[in-house]
Design a protein around this motif. Structure first.
Motif, PDB file in Angstrom:
ATOM      1  N   GLU A   1       0.836  -1.235   0.042  1.00 36.85           N
ATOM      2  CA  GLU A   1       0.006  -0.053   0.051  1.00 36.85           C
ATOM      3  C   GLU A   1       0.797   1.351   0.042  1.00 36.85           C
ATOM      4  O   GLU A   1       1.825   1.447   0.846  1.00 36.85           O
ATOM      5  CB  GLU A   1      -0.885   0.000   1.456  1.00 36.85           C
ATOM      6  CG  GLU A   1      -1.908   1.291   1.223  1.00 36.85           C
ATOM      7  CD  GLU A   1      -2.732   1.305   2.596  1.00 36.85           C
ATOM      8  OE1 GLU A   1      -3.607   1.984   2.946  1.00 36.85           O
ATOM      9  OE2 GLU A   1      -2.681   0.242   3.200  1.00 36.85           O
ATOM     10  N   GLY A   2       0.496   2.286  -1.111  1.00 37.11           N
ATOM     11  CA  GLY A   2       1.174   3.472  -1.024  1.00 37.11           C
ATOM     12  C   GLY A   2       0.112   4.413  -0.293  1.00 37.11           C
ATOM     13  O   GLY A   2      -0.829   4.104   0.039  1.00 37.11           O
ATOM     14  N   ARG A   3       0.469   5.724  -0.645  1.00 39.54           N
ATOM     15  CA  ARG A   3      -0.280   6.837  -0.022  1.00 39.54           C
ATOM     16  C   ARG A   3      -1.646   7.049  -0.966  1.00 39.54           C
ATOM     17  O   ARG A   3      -1.417   6.838  -2.260  1.00 39.54           O
ATOM     18  CB  ARG A   3       0.416   8.112   0.066  1.00 39.54           C
ATOM     19  CG  ARG A   3       1.384   8.250   0.901  1.00 39.54           C
ATOM     20  CD  ARG A   3       0.896   7.797   2.312  1.00 39.54           C
ATOM     21  NE  ARG A   3       0.076   8.744   2.815  1.00 39.54           N
ATOM     22  CZ  ARG A   3      -0.633   8.809   3.996  1.00 39.54           C
ATOM     23  NH1 ARG A   3      -0.622   7.485   4.637  1.00 39.54           N
ATOM     24  NH2 ARG A   3      -1.648   9.665   4.191  1.00 39.54           N
ATOM     25  N   PRO A   4      -2.750   7.107  -0.583  1.00 34.52           N
ATOM     26  CA  PRO A   4      -3.967   7.482  -1.361  1.00 34.52           C
ATOM     27  C   PRO A   4      -3.958   8.678  -2.345  1.00 34.52           C
ATOM     28  O   PRO A   4      -3.254   9.844  -1.835  1.00 34.52           O
ATOM     29  CB  PRO A   4      -4.949   7.507  -0.386  1.00 34.52           C
ATOM     30  CG  PRO A   4      -4.472   8.014   1.069  1.00 34.52           C
ATOM     31  CD  PRO A   4      -3.344   7.514   0.842  1.00 34.52           C
ATOM     32  N   ARG A   5      -4.439   8.736  -3.460  1.00 31.86           N
ATOM     33  CA  ARG A   5      -4.847   9.851  -4.265  1.00 31.86           C
ATOM     34  C   ARG A   5      -6.040  10.507  -3.885  1.00 31.86           C
ATOM     35  O   ARG A   5      -6.721   9.913  -3.847  1.00 31.86           O
ATOM     36  CB  ARG A   5      -4.734   9.261  -5.754  1.00 31.86           C
ATOM     37  CG  ARG A   5      -3.318   8.728  -6.168  1.00 31.86           C
ATOM     38  CD  ARG A   5      -2.151   9.929  -6.365  1.00 31.86           C
ATOM     39  NE  ARG A   5      -0.969   9.381  -6.620  1.00 31.86           N
ATOM     40  CZ  ARG A   5      -0.927   8.979  -7.882  1.00 31.86           C
ATOM     41  NH1 ARG A   5      -1.519   9.202  -8.872  1.00 31.86           N
ATOM     42  NH2 ARG A   5       0.317   8.617  -8.312  1.00 31.86           N
ATOM     43  N   TRP A   6      -6.052  11.896  -4.510  1.00 35.55           N
ATOM     44  CA  TRP A   6      -7.198  12.653  -4.243  1.00 35.55           C
ATOM     45  C   TRP A   6      -7.271  13.583  -5.536  1.00 35.55           C
ATOM     46  O   TRP A   6      -6.373  13.783  -6.176  1.00 35.55           O
ATOM     47  CB  TRP A   6      -6.875  13.541  -2.975  1.00 35.55           C
ATOM     48  CG  TRP A   6      -6.592  12.717  -1.674  1.00 35.55           C
ATOM     49  CD1 TRP A   6      -5.535  12.404  -1.176  1.00 35.55           C
ATOM     50  CD2 TRP A   6      -7.561  12.136  -0.621  1.00 35.55           C
ATOM     51  NE1 TRP A   6      -5.811  11.654  -0.085  1.00 35.55           N
ATOM     52  CE2 TRP A   6      -6.984  11.688   0.211  1.00 35.55           C
ATOM     53  CE3 TRP A   6      -9.071  12.240  -0.901  1.00 35.55           C
ATOM     54  CZ2 TRP A   6      -7.842  10.719   1.310  1.00 35.55           C
ATOM     55  CZ3 TRP A   6      -9.746  11.420   0.314  1.00 35.55           C
ATOM     56  CH2 TRP A   6      -9.152  11.136   1.361  1.00 35.55           C
ATOM     57  N   ASP A   7      -8.584  14.018  -5.071  1.00 32.46           N
ATOM     58  CA  ASP A   7      -8.801  15.007  -6.589  1.00 32.46           C
ATOM     59  C   ASP A   7      -8.478  16.673  -5.752  1.00 32.46           C
ATOM     60  O   ASP A   7      -8.089  16.559  -4.748  1.00 32.46           O
ATOM     61  CB  ASP A   7     -10.057  15.093  -7.029  1.00 32.46           C
ATOM     62  CG  ASP A   7     -11.319  15.197  -5.709  1.00 32.46           C
ATOM     63  OD1 ASP A   7     -10.962  15.542  -4.675  1.00 32.46           O
ATOM     64  OD2 ASP A   7     -12.524  15.100  -6.006  1.00 32.46           O
ATOM     65  N   ALA A   8      -8.833  17.684  -6.490  1.00 32.62           N
ATOM     66  CA  ALA A   8      -8.143  18.924  -6.148  1.00 32.62           C
ATOM     67  C   ALA A   8      -9.053  19.240  -4.799  1.00 32.62           C
ATOM     68  O   ALA A   8      -8.653  19.946  -4.098  1.00 32.62           O
ATOM     69  CB  ALA A   8      -8.517  19.815  -7.220  1.00 32.62           C
ATOM     70  N   SER A   9     -10.523  18.930  -4.653  1.00 35.35           N
ATOM     71  CA  SER A   9     -11.191  19.268  -3.522  1.00 35.35           C
ATOM     72  C   SER A   9     -10.910  18.421  -2.365  1.00 35.35           C
ATOM     73  O   SER A   9     -11.466  18.575  -1.303  1.00 35.35           O
ATOM     74  CB  SER A   9     -12.854  19.271  -3.777  1.00 35.35           C
ATOM     75  OG  SER A   9     -13.104  17.935  -4.410  1.00 35.35           O
ATOM     76  N   GLN A  10     -10.269  17.220  -2.564  1.00 37.13           N
ATOM     77  CA  GLN A  10      -9.720  16.142  -1.357  1.00 37.13           C
ATOM     78  C   GLN A  10     -11.171  15.428  -1.134  1.00 37.13           C
ATOM     79  O   GLN A  10     -11.012  15.062   0.010  1.00 37.13           O
ATOM     80  CB  GLN A  10      -9.106  16.833  -0.359  1.00 37.13           C
ATOM     81  CG  GLN A  10      -7.725  17.781  -0.777  1.00 37.13           C
ATOM     82  CD  GLN A  10      -7.192  18.434   0.277  1.00 37.13           C
ATOM     83  OE1 GLN A  10      -7.232  18.009   1.582  1.00 37.13           O
ATOM     84  NE2 GLN A  10      -6.338  19.529   0.223  1.00 37.13           N
ATOM     85  N   SER A  11     -11.906  15.516  -1.929  1.00 39.35           N
ATOM     86  CA  SER A  11     -13.473  14.834  -1.494  1.00 39.35           C
ATOM     87  C   SER A  11     -13.280  13.391  -2.150  1.00 39.35           C
ATOM     88  O   SER A  11     -14.022  12.523  -1.580  1.00 39.35           O
ATOM     89  CB  SER A  11     -14.565  15.532  -2.118  1.00 39.35           C
ATOM     90  OG  SER A  11     -14.383  15.699  -3.595  1.00 39.35           O
ATOM     91  N   GLN A  12     -12.542  13.063  -3.003  1.00 42.57           N
ATOM     92  CA  GLN A  12     -12.589  11.748  -3.738  1.00 42.57           C
ATOM     93  C   GLN A  12     -11.153  11.009  -3.707  1.00 42.57           C
ATOM     94  O   GLN A  12     -10.429  11.728  -4.153  1.00 42.57           O
ATOM     95  CB  GLN A  12     -13.202  11.847  -5.086  1.00 42.57           C
ATOM     96  CG  GLN A  12     -13.343  10.450  -5.732  1.00 42.57           C
ATOM     97  CD  GLN A  12     -14.000  10.744  -7.068  1.00 42.57           C
ATOM     98  OE1 GLN A  12     -14.071  11.599  -7.567  1.00 42.57           O
ATOM     99  NE2 GLN A  12     -14.058   9.384  -7.904  1.00 42.57           N
ATOM    100  N   GLY A  13     -11.034   9.934  -3.197  1.00 44.92           N
ATOM    101  CA  GLY A  13      -9.485   9.196  -3.190  1.00 44.92           C
ATOM    102  C   GLY A  13      -9.704   7.796  -3.810  1.00 44.92           C
ATOM    103  O   GLY A  13     -10.680   7.442  -3.874  1.00 44.92           O
ATOM    104  N   ALA A  14      -8.376   7.491  -4.036  1.00 43.90           N
ATOM    105  CA  ALA A  14      -8.317   6.093  -4.688  1.00 43.90           C
ATOM    106  C   ALA A  14      -7.062   5.589  -4.106  1.00 43.90           C
ATOM    107  O   ALA A  14      -6.104   6.521  -3.722  1.00 43.90           O
ATOM    108  CB  ALA A  14      -8.133   6.074  -5.941  1.00 43.90           C
TER     109      ALA A  14
END
Length: 501
Positions: free
Chosen positions: A85-98
């Protein structure tokens, strides 16, 4: 190939390399200087020139090789791998991660790997450190290889580069690697598989960026061990050799000559025909003339009567017996030999300090030697008092020495007359004038100054010298004869060879 050992909480356990903090606080020159410490300490621990010779016998390069380390070299990448596991990714608003998977890329490191934790500073390099986003205090940053905007940001603060041990060899040495990493989402892994994302270009760009830093570290390290440290060590060796040489010169000057104490000075009683007690002779009823051989008769200490056809009494005066005067000359000659072996040291000393050293040597061999003792008309430089005299004579000075730097005719002339002559009283019949010559042509200067001494009023001739090159000049002063040993000592060091162009 596994990545560095697992760390907790956002990878904070990894020590970053090539950062702003390293540039400002971890200069390479600081850690390189530590390699000089054991060598300089080893030089300072030597106590004699012989010990220093032993330390230097294989040369400065061999000494440097005992602490030398190889500059670090970063080689090719090998066996990349993932660690989960690495660090999660986010969109610009930090509301959606992967979620992501962390992939490590190791590069082989040889040489002294710990130097990679330092910043090259000699000379400074015009390269910006890495991980500027973290040094600036940013929490989120955009991932340069993101394939979708809804997975373009991360709060990963794991250093771009870190140094870790890979494995331990059979000989106990560790194998080290320089690591970088990429965290990939599923979409990015698919892009790599389809050839749409070039990870090699990303890693190569990172490697190219730090290459000037690594090269500068290697260059500064090589320069330090090949040029800078040898120069510093040579200077320290030369300075310490000067200190030890001077110190051994002083020790030699203070060393007791011979196996032990020289015989005590003996007082001789000189009888002269013109000092015959005529009334005693007449009372004895003898009218015979005083035998000729009694004109210069000498007796042992304490004797005032010389047997003969009549009881002849003489007025007596103390002088240093010839053998005692010779003993003192011999001691000073041995001391002068040590002085002439280290002329550079004694050339820098003043007359007072040289007299101190000579007095210390004489004190070790002849009892009752004084420095700057007040006599009848002044303060004598060095004097020796007889061990004991007859009660009618009392303790008297029987030997005086004056040390003088022969800087010119006037200085030499005044050293004898009036200076040395003014110290002599009626009981002093022997003296040494120690002349320190620092001229290039010693024998020429000695001849010149000897002529000056022989031109002084009262000179009656030269006695047979006991020490080669130290004539005994005979002077008549106020109706008495004074023997002065002119002791010439050369204190000029040899000229240093000129440097070749």
């Amino acid at each position: 190939m596994p990545g560095p050992r697992t760390r907790n909480a956002r990878g904070s356990g990894f020590k970053a390399l090539f950062t702003h903090f390293d540039r400002d606080h971890h200069e390479l020159s600081g850690v390189l200087g530590r390699y000089a410490v054991p060598l300089l300490e080893e030089v300072r621990r030597t106590q004699t020139v012989a010990e220093l010779d032993e330390l230097e016998k294989f040369g400065v390069t061999a000494l440097v090789d005992t602490v030398r380390v190889q500059a670090p070299v970063v080689g090719r990448s090998f066996r990349p791998g993932s660690t989960g596991e690495g660090r999660p990714r986010w969109d610009a608003s930090q509301s959606q991660g992967a979620p992501t998977t962390r992939h490590w890329v190791p590069f082989a490191v040889s040489g002294e790997q710990e130097l990679l934790r330092r910043w090259p500073d000699d000379p400074p390099i015009d390269v910006e450190p890495v991980d500027k986003w973290w040094d600036a205090g940013e929490v989120f940053r955009r991932v340069e290889y993101a394939v979708t905007e809804n997975q373009a940001y991360t709060d990963d603060n794991t250093p771009t580069w870190c140094l870790e041990a890979v494995e331990e060899r059979e000989d106990g040495r560790m194998v080290w690697a320089l690591y970088t990493h990429v965290d990939l989402s599923l979409e990015e892994e698919e892009a790599v598989a389809q050839g749409k994302l070039d990870l090699r270009a990303i890693v190569r760009a990172r490697r190219d960026y730090i290459e000037p830093i690594v090269s500068a570290i290697a260059a500064q390290t090589d320069y330090f061990f090949k040029t800078k440290l040898p120069a510093v060590l040579k200077e320290q060796l030369a300075d310490h050799r000067t200190v030890l040489t001077n110190r051994e010169a002083v020790t030699a000057a203070l060393t007791v000559p011979g196996p032990g104490f020289a015989p005590l000075p003996r007082v001789a009683v000189t009888k002269r025909r013109d000092e015959v007690d005529r009334s005693s002779q007449e009372q004895s009823g003898e009218n015979e003339a005083v035998p000729e051989e009694l004109g210069v008769a000498e007796a042992e200490f304490g004797s005032e009567e010389v047997p003969g056809p009549s009881l002849v009494k003489f007025s007596t005066r103390a002088s240093l017996a010839p053998v005692s005067f010779e003993d003192v000359q011999r001691t000073i000659r041995r001391w002068a030999n040590a002085v002439e072996r280290y002329p550079g040291t004694f050339e820098q000393l003043g007359e007072e300090r040289i007299s101190d050293l000579l007095a210390a040597t004489l004190n070790a061999t002849v009892p009752d030697v004084g420095r700057e003792v007040f006599t009848q008309n002044g303060r004598s430089d060095i004097f020796i008092k007889a061990d004991a005299l007859d009660a009618d004579l009392g303790p008297a000075t029987v030997f005086i020495c004056e040390a003088k730097k022969a800087t010119g005719r006037k200085a030499v002339r005044e050293a004898l007359d009036p200076q040395l002559f003014s110290y002599l009283n009626v009981h002093d019949t022997s003296a040494v004038l120690l002349l320190l010559l620092n001229q290039n042509q010693f024998h020429r200067s000695r001849k010149l100054y000897l002529e000056v001494l022989e031109s002084i009023a009262g000179y009656k001739g030269t006695e047979v010298e006991f020490i080669k090159g130290w004539p005994i000049l005979k002077f008549e002063r106020d109706g008495r004869y004074v023997n002065v040993c002119a002791a010439f000592v050369h204190v000029r060091p040899p000229d240093k060879p000129r440097a070749k162009n």
